[in-house]
Design a protein around this motif. Sequence first.
Motif, mmCIF file in Angstrom:
data_model
loop_
_atom_site.group_PDB
_atom_site.id
_atom_site.type_symbol
_atom_site.label_atom_id
_atom_site.label_comp_id
_atom_site.label_asym_id
_atom_site.label_seq_id
_atom_site.Cartn_x
_atom_site.Cartn_y
_atom_site.Cartn_z
ATOM 1 N N ASP A 21 -28.017 -2.641 -37.193
ATOM 2 C CA ASP A 21 -28.757 -1.904 -36.163
ATOM 3 C C ASP A 21 -28.759 -2.611 -34.815
ATOM 4 O O ASP A 21 -29.391 -2.152 -33.872
ATOM 5 C CB ASP A 21 -30.185 -1.636 -36.631
ATOM 6 N N GLY A 22 -28.054 -3.754 -34.699
ATOM 7 C CA GLY A 22 -27.937 -4.464 -33.428
ATOM 8 C C GLY A 22 -28.931 -5.597 -33.262
ATOM 9 O O GLY A 22 -28.841 -6.360 -32.296
ATOM 10 N N GLU A 23 -29.881 -5.736 -34.176
ATOM 11 C CA GLU A 23 -30.864 -6.816 -34.074
ATOM 12 C C GLU A 23 -30.187 -8.164 -34.315
ATOM 13 O O GLU A 23 -29.334 -8.292 -35.188
ATOM 14 C CB GLU A 23 -31.972 -6.615 -35.119
ATOM 15 N N GLU A 24 -30.565 -9.164 -33.513
ATOM 16 C CA GLU A 24 -29.980 -10.499 -33.634
ATOM 17 C C GLU A 24 -30.993 -11.442 -34.275
ATOM 18 O O GLU A 24 -32.156 -11.497 -33.869
ATOM 19 C CB GLU A 24 -29.586 -11.044 -32.261
ATOM 20 N N THR A 54 -25.286 -25.764 -38.539
ATOM 21 C CA THR A 54 -24.862 -25.110 -37.307
ATOM 22 C C THR A 54 -25.810 -23.968 -36.955
ATOM 23 O O THR A 54 -26.076 -23.114 -37.804
ATOM 24 C CB THR A 54 -23.445 -24.528 -37.476
ATOM 25 N N PRO A 55 -26.331 -23.940 -35.728
ATOM 26 C CA PRO A 55 -27.136 -22.783 -35.311
ATOM 27 C C PRO A 55 -26.242 -21.540 -35.247
ATOM 28 O O PRO A 55 -25.183 -21.560 -34.624
ATOM 29 C CB PRO A 55 -27.652 -23.158 -33.926
ATOM 30 N N MET A 56 -26.703 -20.478 -35.904
ATOM 31 C CA MET A 56 -25.910 -19.254 -35.999
ATOM 32 C C MET A 56 -26.700 -18.078 -35.432
ATOM 33 O O MET A 56 -27.926 -18.092 -35.402
ATOM 34 C CB MET A 56 -25.570 -18.947 -37.466
ATOM 35 N N VAL A 57 -25.952 -17.070 -34.984
ATOM 36 C CA VAL A 57 -26.542 -15.796 -34.586
ATOM 37 C C VAL A 57 -25.984 -14.757 -35.551
ATOM 38 O O VAL A 57 -24.765 -14.610 -35.685
ATOM 39 C CB VAL A 57 -26.183 -15.423 -33.128
ATOM 40 N N HIS A 113 -24.608 -6.906 -46.860
ATOM 41 C CA HIS A 113 -24.138 -5.578 -46.435
ATOM 42 C C HIS A 113 -24.876 -5.086 -45.188
ATOM 43 O O HIS A 113 -24.446 -4.134 -44.556
ATOM 44 C CB HIS A 113 -24.235 -4.566 -47.588
ATOM 45 N N ASN A 114 -25.974 -5.750 -44.809
ATOM 46 C CA ASN A 114 -26.679 -5.412 -43.570
ATOM 47 C C ASN A 114 -26.159 -6.189 -42.365
ATOM 48 O O ASN A 114 -26.588 -5.936 -41.251
ATOM 49 C CB ASN A 114 -28.181 -5.677 -43.718
ATOM 50 N N ILE A 115 -25.255 -7.143 -42.586
ATOM 51 C CA ILE A 115 -24.736 -7.963 -41.495
ATOM 52 C C ILE A 115 -23.514 -7.290 -40.886
ATOM 53 O O ILE A 115 -22.566 -6.950 -41.588
ATOM 54 C CB ILE A 115 -24.364 -9.374 -42.000
ATOM 55 N N LYS A 116 -23.572 -7.093 -39.569
ATOM 56 C CA LYS A 116 -22.422 -6.534 -38.844
ATOM 57 C C LYS A 116 -21.422 -7.641 -38.574
ATOM 58 O O LYS A 116 -20.240 -7.516 -38.876
ATOM 59 C CB LYS A 116 -22.908 -5.910 -37.533
ATOM 60 N N TYR A 117 -21.885 -8.745 -37.988
ATOM 61 C CA TYR A 117 -21.063 -9.935 -37.763
ATOM 62 C C TYR A 117 -21.977 -11.105 -37.475
ATOM 63 O O TYR A 117 -23.175 -10.948 -37.286
ATOM 64 C CB TYR A 117 -20.046 -9.727 -36.640
ATOM 65 N N MET A 118 -21.396 -12.295 -37.463
ATOM 66 C CA MET A 118 -22.157 -13.503 -37.135
ATOM 67 C C MET A 118 -21.261 -14.442 -36.342
ATOM 68 O O MET A 118 -20.039 -14.359 -36.435
ATOM 69 C CB MET A 118 -22.700 -14.188 -38.393
ATOM 70 N N TYR A 119 -21.897 -15.292 -35.560
ATOM 71 C CA TYR A 119 -21.152 -16.275 -34.779
ATOM 72 C C TYR A 119 -22.017 -17.498 -34.545
ATOM 73 O O TYR A 119 -23.227 -17.460 -34.740
ATOM 74 C CB TYR A 119 -20.647 -15.673 -33.458
#
Length: 121
Positions: free
Chosen positions: A64-67, A56-59, A95-101
């Motif tokens: 820091d807001g970088e995608e 699955t392609p993920m973001v 621990h550097n990941i804010k969220y993913m979708y």
Amino acid sequence: MVNRKLIRPTLAEVRERSEREAQHRRNAPDPNRKRVPPEQTHAESFYYKKQMDNKTPMVVVLQDGEELRGSIEWYDRGCIKLHRNEGPNLLVLKHNIKYMYKADESDDDAGDDNPGDIQEE
């Protein structure tokens, strides 16, 4: 006439049985008390495994807001490996990941100003 012998438990057996029953009652869960939830639900592992199997392609949005865009190649307790078509593969610490979708087809076109419409000046 049959001579039957009366079999009675000894006093030690009676005490032992009562102690076992008392301990069983102490260890038995109280039906009115809420159960403690399990420490590990394996939901994270299930999610990563499903995304890896489907490629699955993920973001992945960092603190820091970088995608970062790509598919999850593998993961462990502290990091995930992101396979990218544009650019090198990355090892991202969790621990550097804010969220993913999941990246959708509509997500790819979100930055375009309607490429199907031609504007004349």
